[in-house]
Design a protein around this motif. Structure first.
Motif, PDB file in Angstrom:
ATOM      1  N   ALA A  12       0.817  -1.217   0.000  1.00 49.54           N
ATOM      2  CA  ALA A  12       0.000   0.000   0.000  1.00 49.54           C
ATOM      3  C   ALA A  12       0.848   1.265   0.000  1.00 49.54           C
ATOM      4  CB  ALA A  12      -0.943   0.005   1.205  1.00 49.54           C
ATOM      5  N   VAL A  13       2.017   1.248   0.687  1.00 50.95           N
ATOM      6  CA  VAL A  13       2.834   2.459   0.788  1.00 50.95           C
ATOM      7  C   VAL A  13       3.847   2.589  -0.346  1.00 50.95           C
ATOM      8  CG1 VAL A  13       2.595   2.510   3.300  1.00 50.95           C
ATOM      9  CG2 VAL A  13       4.574   1.368   2.281  1.00 50.95           C
ATOM     10  N   ASP A  14       3.886   1.615  -1.237  1.00 54.19           N
ATOM     11  CA  ASP A  14       4.843   1.660  -2.350  1.00 54.19           C
ATOM     12  C   ASP A  14       4.391   2.683  -3.383  1.00 54.19           C
ATOM     13  OD1 ASP A  14       6.709   1.244  -4.305  1.00 54.19           O
ATOM     14  OD2 ASP A  14       5.991  -0.740  -4.879  1.00 54.19           O
ATOM     15  N   ASP A  15       5.059   3.840  -3.385  1.00 52.68           N
ATOM     16  CA  ASP A  15       4.678   4.913  -4.308  1.00 52.68           C
ATOM     17  C   ASP A  15       5.592   4.998  -5.522  1.00 52.68           C
ATOM     18  OD1 ASP A  15       6.981   5.782  -3.150  1.00 52.68           O
ATOM     19  OD2 ASP A  15       6.144   7.615  -2.274  1.00 52.68           O
ATOM     20  N   GLY A  16       6.412   3.964  -5.744  1.00 56.39           N
ATOM     21  CA  GLY A  16       7.310   3.952  -6.893  1.00 56.39           C
ATOM     22  C   GLY A  16       8.625   4.636  -6.656  1.00 56.39           C
ATOM     23  N   LYS A  17       8.903   5.089  -5.436  1.00 54.36           N
ATOM     24  CA  LYS A  17      10.150   5.781  -5.122  1.00 54.36           C
ATOM     25  C   LYS A  17      10.951   5.008  -4.072  1.00 54.36           C
ATOM     26  CE  LYS A  17       7.959  10.261  -5.969  1.00 54.36           C
ATOM     27  NZ  LYS A  17       7.620  11.585  -5.386  1.00 54.36           N
ATOM     28  N   SER A  18      10.859   3.691  -4.122  1.00 54.22           N
ATOM     29  CA  SER A  18      11.433   2.840  -3.085  1.00 54.22           C
ATOM     30  C   SER A  18      12.940   2.982  -2.968  1.00 54.22           C
ATOM     31  CB  SER A  18      11.090   1.372  -3.365  1.00 54.22           C
ATOM     32  OG  SER A  18       9.700   1.207  -3.439  1.00 54.22           O
ATOM     33  N   GLY A  71     -13.153   5.337   6.832  1.00 55.59           N
ATOM     34  CA  GLY A  71     -13.258   3.893   6.971  1.00 55.59           C
ATOM     35  C   GLY A  71     -14.404   3.440   7.850  1.00 55.59           C
ATOM     36  N   VAL A  72     -14.993   4.373   8.603  1.00 57.40           N
ATOM     37  CA  VAL A  72     -16.181   4.025   9.392  1.00 57.40           C
ATOM     38  C   VAL A  72     -17.273   3.520   8.452  1.00 57.40           C
ATOM     39  CG1 VAL A  72     -18.058   5.002  10.778  1.00 57.40           C
ATOM     40  CG2 VAL A  72     -15.668   5.533  11.346  1.00 57.40           C
ATOM     41  N   SER A  73     -17.294   4.064   7.243  1.00 59.02           N
ATOM     42  CA  SER A  73     -18.281   3.606   6.261  1.00 59.02           C
ATOM     43  C   SER A  73     -18.048   2.144   5.901  1.00 59.02           C
ATOM     44  CB  SER A  73     -18.209   4.469   4.987  1.00 59.02           C
ATOM     45  OG  SER A  73     -16.954   4.314   4.332  1.00 59.02           O
ATOM     46  N   HIS A  74     -16.783   1.711   5.966  1.00 61.57           N
ATOM     47  CA  HIS A  74     -16.447   0.316   5.682  1.00 61.57           C
ATOM     48  C   HIS A  74     -17.161  -0.612   6.669  1.00 61.57           C
ATOM     49  CE1 HIS A  74     -13.637  -3.052   4.627  1.00 61.57           C
ATOM     50  NE2 HIS A  74     -13.909  -3.404   5.878  1.00 61.57           N
ATOM     51  N   GLY A  75     -16.995  -0.314   7.966  1.00 60.98           N
ATOM     52  CA  GLY A  75     -17.650  -1.125   8.983  1.00 60.98           C
ATOM     53  C   GLY A  75     -19.158  -1.033   8.900  1.00 60.98           C
ATOM     54  N   ALA A  76     -19.662   0.167   8.585  1.00 57.31           N
ATOM     55  CA  ALA A  76     -21.111   0.352   8.484  1.00 57.31           C
ATOM     56  C   ALA A  76     -21.691  -0.498   7.361  1.00 57.31           C
ATOM     57  CB  ALA A  76     -21.433   1.826   8.259  1.00 57.31           C
ATOM     58  N   ILE A  77     -21.014  -0.489   6.203  1.00 55.48           N
ATOM     59  CA  ILE A  77     -21.480  -1.288   5.068  1.00 55.48           C
ATOM     60  C   ILE A  77     -21.388  -2.779   5.392  1.00 55.48           C
ATOM     61  CG2 ILE A  77     -20.922  -1.963   2.691  1.00 55.48           C
ATOM     62  CD1 ILE A  77     -20.062   0.955   2.224  1.00 55.48           C
ATOM     63  N   SER A  86     -19.981 -10.468   3.403  1.00 49.48           N
ATOM     64  CA  SER A  86     -20.169  -9.061   3.776  1.00 49.48           C
ATOM     65  C   SER A  86     -18.843  -8.317   3.796  1.00 49.48           C
ATOM     66  CB  SER A  86     -20.849  -8.961   5.143  1.00 49.48           C
ATOM     67  OG  SER A  86     -20.038  -9.485   6.175  1.00 49.48           O
ATOM     68  N   LYS A  87     -17.770  -8.985   4.248  1.00 48.43           N
ATOM     69  CA  LYS A  87     -16.456  -8.349   4.275  1.00 48.43           C
ATOM     70  C   LYS A  87     -15.933  -8.119   2.872  1.00 48.43           C
ATOM     71  CE  LYS A  87     -12.959  -6.690   6.538  1.00 48.43           C
ATOM     72  NZ  LYS A  87     -13.117  -5.554   7.466  1.00 48.43           N
ATOM     73  N   LEU A  88     -16.117  -9.079   1.983  1.00 48.76           N
ATOM     74  CA  LEU A  88     -15.671  -8.920   0.597  1.00 48.76           C
ATOM     75  C   LEU A  88     -16.336  -7.711  -0.037  1.00 48.76           C
ATOM     76  CD1 LEU A  88     -14.131 -10.046  -1.871  1.00 48.76           C
ATOM     77  CD2 LEU A  88     -16.157 -11.439  -2.368  1.00 48.76           C
ATOM     78  N   PHE A  89     -17.622  -7.564   0.158  1.00 52.06           N
ATOM     79  CA  PHE A  89     -18.375  -6.437  -0.401  1.00 52.06           C
ATOM     80  C   PHE A  89     -17.869  -5.112   0.154  1.00 52.06           C
ATOM     81  CE2 PHE A  89     -22.160  -3.614   0.073  1.00 52.06           C
ATOM     82  CZ  PHE A  89     -22.334  -3.322  -1.273  1.00 52.06           C
ATOM     83  N   ALA A  90     -17.686  -5.037   1.484  1.00 52.06           N
ATOM     84  CA  ALA A  90     -17.238  -3.793   2.111  1.00 52.06           C
ATOM     85  C   ALA A  90     -15.803  -3.461   1.732  1.00 52.06           C
ATOM     86  CB  ALA A  90     -17.363  -3.903   3.634  1.00 52.06           C
ATOM     87  N   ALA A  91     -14.937  -4.482   1.660  1.00 55.73           N
ATOM     88  CA  ALA A  91     -13.525  -4.246   1.367  1.00 55.73           C
ATOM     89  C   ALA A  91     -13.320  -3.671  -0.028  1.00 55.73           C
ATOM     90  CB  ALA A  91     -12.736  -5.543   1.519  1.00 55.73           C
ATOM     91  N   VAL A  92     -14.005  -4.226  -1.000  1.00 59.31           N
ATOM     92  CA  VAL A  92     -13.845  -3.766  -2.385  1.00 59.31           C
ATOM     93  C   VAL A  92     -14.372  -2.342  -2.554  1.00 59.31           C
ATOM     94  CG1 VAL A  92     -14.582  -4.147  -4.767  1.00 59.31           C
ATOM     95  CG2 VAL A  92     -13.850  -6.082  -3.364  1.00 59.31           C
ATOM     96  N   THR A  93     -15.463  -2.010  -1.867  1.00 62.86           N
ATOM     97  CA  THR A  93     -16.082  -0.694  -2.067  1.00 62.86           C
ATOM     98  C   THR A  93     -15.377   0.433  -1.307  1.00 62.86           C
ATOM     99  OG1 THR A  93     -17.663  -1.189  -0.275  1.00 62.86           O
ATOM    100  CG2 THR A  93     -18.369  -1.638  -2.539  1.00 62.86           C
ATOM    101  N   THR A  94     -14.618   0.109  -0.262  1.00 62.55           N
ATOM    102  CA  THR A  94     -14.044   1.183   0.565  1.00 62.55           C
ATOM    103  C   THR A  94     -12.527   1.109   0.723  1.00 62.55           C
ATOM    104  OG1 THR A  94     -14.307  -0.059   2.650  1.00 62.55           O
ATOM    105  CG2 THR A  94     -16.174   1.280   1.923  1.00 62.55           C
ATOM    106  N   TYR A  95     -11.844   0.241  -0.027  1.00 62.08           N
ATOM    107  CA  TYR A  95     -10.416  -0.005   0.193  1.00 62.08           C
ATOM    108  C   TYR A  95      -9.518   1.234   0.100  1.00 62.08           C
ATOM    109  CZ  TYR A  95      -5.731  -1.928  -0.136  1.00 62.08           C
ATOM    110  OH  TYR A  95      -4.400  -2.186   0.077  1.00 62.08           O
ATOM    111  N   GLY A 100      -2.132  -3.163  -2.853  1.00 67.85           N
ATOM    112  CA  GLY A 100      -2.244  -4.006  -1.674  1.00 67.85           C
ATOM    113  C   GLY A 100      -3.601  -4.649  -1.504  1.00 67.85           C
ATOM    114  N   LEU A 101      -4.517  -4.440  -2.482  1.00 65.65           N
ATOM    115  CA  LEU A 101      -5.870  -4.984  -2.347  1.00 65.65           C
ATOM    116  C   LEU A 101      -5.861  -6.512  -2.293  1.00 65.65           C
ATOM    117  CD1 LEU A 101      -8.939  -4.633  -2.260  1.00 65.65           C
ATOM    118  CD2 LEU A 101      -8.945  -4.628  -4.765  1.00 65.65           C
TER     119      LEU A 101
END
Length: 325
Positions: A59-65, A208-214, A250-259, A297-298
């Protein structure tokens, strides 16, 4: 008689009644939910922490490693093999202590607050059907309360996961960002960066609160629909496989929509990167890496969070069922 909402459940409380709702919520607390949530979070985290570490590093790899003395990984297999060869098994479990502490605490308080708020909305009747909107509202309130309590732990976990093997000399140039463990990291971040340092990533965390809510809305709706289809009360206890399936879906749905918020939060918490804030981070990702940069990192995240959530929810449901009789 209580007012009815759009789907026959209680009407959402107005903003003026929010404080009264929260006060009365704590009167309905059952600490069995806290114990059950902690149990689920700890078990799933201990099993799947290496995938969480890989997710953060991608996730933190911005191409300037190269400029940041950060290793580059071409695939999940390459990353796993490289970390194992350079840092050993301990390298795959960097940050595990704050991760276990954070996951256990977060899941414990999340389930505690969520069930307390849900019970209040149901006016103490577990057979009352709530609307999807009320499930989302209860989960959002629980998520905001939990995040406020646990954000410093997530900052520490991210920092420890981003200490790379073979990079000790580079990090020694700035001892304030070299950590011996969870307590040392908490102390140094608080000392050198203050409260702002401990709450880095808090704003995208609120997103990310929306992630848990969804996730909770989908989980509750699937359980309710399944029970209604089988002509059971909505609070009917399900089997282990059913809990596993509904939690994973439910986790798969929330993870993809809010990652994307997780990428932004990880980069703001990264001791090797500098951003002015969440908006600046998003703008730079889109400008330099494009839209796919928000989904780095998805894959390791899905490989971790889907089974992790299935384990967490199943352990929670079974433990709370046992403790509450």
């Amino acid at each position: 008689m209580a007012a009815s909402g759009p789907n026959g459940g209680p009407a959402p409380p107005s903003s003026s009644s929010f404080f009264r709702t929260m006060v009365s919520t704590f009167r309905t607390i059952k600490y069995e939910h806290l114990v059950a949530g902690v149990s689920g979070g700890v078990v799933s985290t201990l099993i799947l922490h290496p995938l969480d570490l890989l997710k953060i590093r991608f996730a933190v790899d911005d191409g300037k490693s190269i400029e940041k003395h950060r290793p580059q990984y071409s695939s999940l297999r390459h990353a796993f093999r490289s970390i194992f060869q350079q840092e050993g098994v301990r390298g795959l479990y960097k940050g595990v202590t704050p991760n276990v502490a954070g996951a256990g605490t977060a899941w414990g308080f999340y389930f505690l607050f969520y069930n307390s708020i849900k019970t209040e909305l149901q006016e103490g009747n577990s057979k009352t059907q709530l609307s999807p909107g009320l499930h989302m509202m209860a989960a959002a309130q629980a998520g905001a309360l939990t995040l406020a309590m646990t954000n410093p732990i997530w900052v520490v976990k991210t920092r420890l996961c981003l200490q790379y093997g073979g990079d000790e000399l580079a990090q020694a140039k700035d001892p304030s960002k070299t950590y011996k463990g969870m307590v040392d990291a908490l102390y140094k971040i608080g000392k050198y960066e203050g409260i702002r340092g401990l709450y880095k990533g808090f704003v995208p965390g609120l997103w990310g609160v929306s992630h848990g809510a969804i996730q909770f809305m989908a989980y509750e709706e699937m359980k309710s629909s399944y029970n209604i289809f089988n002509q059971h009360p909505i609070d009917h206890k399900l089997g282990t496989l059913e809990y596993l399936f509904f939690a994973a879906l439910s986790k798969l749905f929330a993870a993809v929509t809010t990652y994307p918020y997780q990428v932004v939060r990880a980069r703001l918490q990264d001791q090797h990167s500098e951003y002015k804030g969440a908006v600046d981070c998003v703008q730079k990702i889109l400008r330099i890496e494009g839209g796919w940069g928000l989904y780095k990192g998805l894959r390791p995240n899905l490989l971790r969070v889907v089974p992790a959530t299935a384990i967490t929810f199943t352990v929670y449901e079974k433990t709370s069922q046992y403790m509450l009789g």
